[in-house]
Enzyme design. Structure first.
Site, PDB file in Angstrom:
ATOM      1  CB  VAL A  88      -1.014  -0.048   1.175  1.00 11.69           C
ATOM      2  CG1 VAL A  88      -0.362   0.125   2.516  1.00 11.69           C
ATOM      3  CG2 VAL A  88      -2.114   0.967   0.965  1.00 11.69           C
ATOM      4  CG  ASP A  89       5.133   2.962   1.870  1.00 12.56           C
ATOM      5  OD1 ASP A  89       4.778   4.136   1.662  1.00 12.56           O
ATOM      6  OD2 ASP A  89       6.214   2.664   2.413  1.00 12.56           O
TER       7      ASP A  89
HETATM    8  N1  AR6 Z   1      -5.267  -0.246  -1.015  1.00 16.07           N
HETATM    9  C1  AR6 Z   1      -5.610  -0.830   0.155  1.00 16.07           C
HETATM   10  N2  AR6 Z   1      -4.898  -1.824   0.735  1.00 16.07           N
HETATM   11  C2  AR6 Z   1      -3.804  -2.260   0.082  1.00 16.07           C
HETATM   12  C3  AR6 Z   1      -3.378  -1.709  -1.161  1.00 16.07           C
HETATM   13  C4  AR6 Z   1      -4.163  -0.657  -1.699  1.00 16.07           C
HETATM   14  N3  AR6 Z   1      -3.841  -0.053  -2.859  1.00 16.07           N
HETATM   15  N4  AR6 Z   1      -2.250  -2.373  -1.536  1.00 16.07           N
HETATM   16  C5  AR6 Z   1      -1.987  -3.309  -0.593  1.00 16.07           C
HETATM   17  N5  AR6 Z   1      -2.927  -3.255   0.373  1.00 16.07           N
HETATM   18  P1  AR6 Z   1       1.519  -4.008   3.151  1.00 16.07           P
HETATM   19  P2  AR6 Z   1       2.554  -3.988   5.921  1.00 16.07           P
HETATM   20  C6  AR6 Z   1      -3.079  -4.052   1.609  1.00 16.07           C
HETATM   21  O1  AR6 Z   1       2.424  -5.108   2.779  1.00 16.07           O
HETATM   22  O2  AR6 Z   1       2.196  -5.415   6.086  1.00 16.07           O
HETATM   23  C7  AR6 Z   1       5.720  -1.823   2.544  1.00 16.07           C
HETATM   24  O3  AR6 Z   1       6.740  -2.196   1.664  1.00 16.07           O
HETATM   25  C8  AR6 Z   1      -2.427  -5.419   1.655  1.00 16.07           C
HETATM   26  O4  AR6 Z   1      -3.208  -6.370   0.956  1.00 16.07           O
HETATM   27  O5  AR6 Z   1       1.306  -2.880   2.229  1.00 16.07           O
HETATM   28  O6  AR6 Z   1       2.160  -3.017   7.018  1.00 16.07           O
HETATM   29  C9  AR6 Z   1       6.155  -0.750   3.528  1.00 16.07           C
HETATM   30  O7  AR6 Z   1       7.090   0.151   2.971  1.00 16.07           O
HETATM   31  C10 AR6 Z   1      -2.409  -5.658   3.159  1.00 16.07           C
HETATM   32  O8  AR6 Z   1      -3.677  -6.162   3.599  1.00 16.07           O
HETATM   33  O9  AR6 Z   1       1.982  -3.323   4.570  1.00 16.07           O
HETATM   34  C11 AR6 Z   1       6.752  -1.546   4.647  1.00 16.07           C
HETATM   35  O10 AR6 Z   1       8.101  -1.870   4.401  1.00 16.07           O
HETATM   36  C12 AR6 Z   1      -2.235  -4.271   3.760  1.00 16.07           C
HETATM   37  O11 AR6 Z   1      -2.477  -3.355   2.674  1.00 16.07           O
HETATM   38  C13 AR6 Z   1       5.921  -2.804   4.676  1.00 16.07           C
HETATM   39  O12 AR6 Z   1       5.392  -2.947   3.343  1.00 16.07           O
HETATM   40  C14 AR6 Z   1      -0.864  -4.013   4.329  1.00 16.07           C
HETATM   41  O13 AR6 Z   1       0.110  -4.654   3.512  1.00 16.07           O
HETATM   42  C15 AR6 Z   1       4.760  -2.691   5.614  1.00 16.07           C
HETATM   43  O14 AR6 Z   1       4.105  -3.921   5.691  1.00 16.07           O
END
Ligand code: AR6
Length: 180
Positions: free
Chosen positions: A36-37
């Site tokens: 998501v980042d």
């Molecule tokens: N909209 C909503 N949710 C989303 C989207 C989106 N566009 N894309 C992904 N998700 P993650 P974390 C969901 O991995 O576990 C990054 O590299 C995804 O399906 O984004 O907190 C950061 O820079 C999941 O349910 O974040 C950090 O290094 C949720 O967002 C690390 O990942 C969180 O997944 C953080 O890991």
């Protein structure tokens, strides 16, 4: 008395929702990443990273459980609130408390900036491998408890990217609504 804040869940892409503040599941470097980042930085453009770099210069990143706020750049939101979720490590490193802190600190920043509406992704449930059921329970309980005291923001939206998270959040919302 139950909270007057509306708390809802939808499935979708958080970069596409119309709210005052979007929460980003960032890492402590604040310099972007995947998941998501990556999606938020891509959709919001370089203004977000530019403000993140200023914060890094001023305070050296963001600790796990804490939150910082920047412009939302080209997104329709006014702000992006960047919070750093805990990396799941078996549950013995204060992961549950740190995840709750992400929600509380993000809500506090949103209220401070007079945001009426805020959207959260499922923090830590992707790359950081936090068990989804536990994360959903912490997310909903923390938001419900916080808004019970403040009644602000007026609306909190959980934007779930996958069906499993959506179902888990939906069930947690049903559970708290049946208690009130
Ligand atoms: N909209 C909503 N949710 C989303 C989207 C989106 N566009 N894309 C992904 N998700 P993650 P974390 C969901 O991995 O576990 C990054 O590299 C995804 O399906 O984004 O907190 C950061 O820079 C999941 O349910 O974040 C950090 O290094 C949720 O967002 C690390 O990942 C969180 O997944 C953080 O890991």
């Amino acid at each position: 008395m139950p909270s007057v804040t509306q708390i809802e869940a939808i499935m979708g892409d958080i970069t596409k929702v119309s709210v005052d503040a979007i929460v980003n599941a960032a890492n402590s470097s604040l310099l972007g990443g995947g998941g998501v980042d990556g999606a938020i930085h891509r959709a919001g453009g370089p203004a977000i990273l530019a403000e993140c770099k200023k914060i890094v210069k001023a305070q050296g990143g963001c600790k796990t459980g804490e939150a910082v706020i920047t412009t939302a750049g080209d997104l329709s939101a006014n702000y992006v609130i960047h919070t750093v979720g805990p990396i799941w490590n078996g549950g013995n490193r204060d992961e549950t408390e740190l995840l709750a802190n992400c929600y509380k600190n993000s809500l506090a920043l949103a209220v401070k900036k007079n945001c009426r509406t805020i959207a959260f992704p499922n923090i830590s449930t992707g790359v950081y491998r936090f068990p989804k059921q536990m994360a959903a329970s912490i997310a909903v309980k923390t938001v419900a408890d916080y808004t019970l005291e403040t009644s602000l923001p007026e609306k909190v939206l959980f934007v779930c990217f996958d069906q499993e998270n959506f179902e888990l959040i939906r069930l947690e919302l049903l559970a708290i609504n049946s208690q009130s």
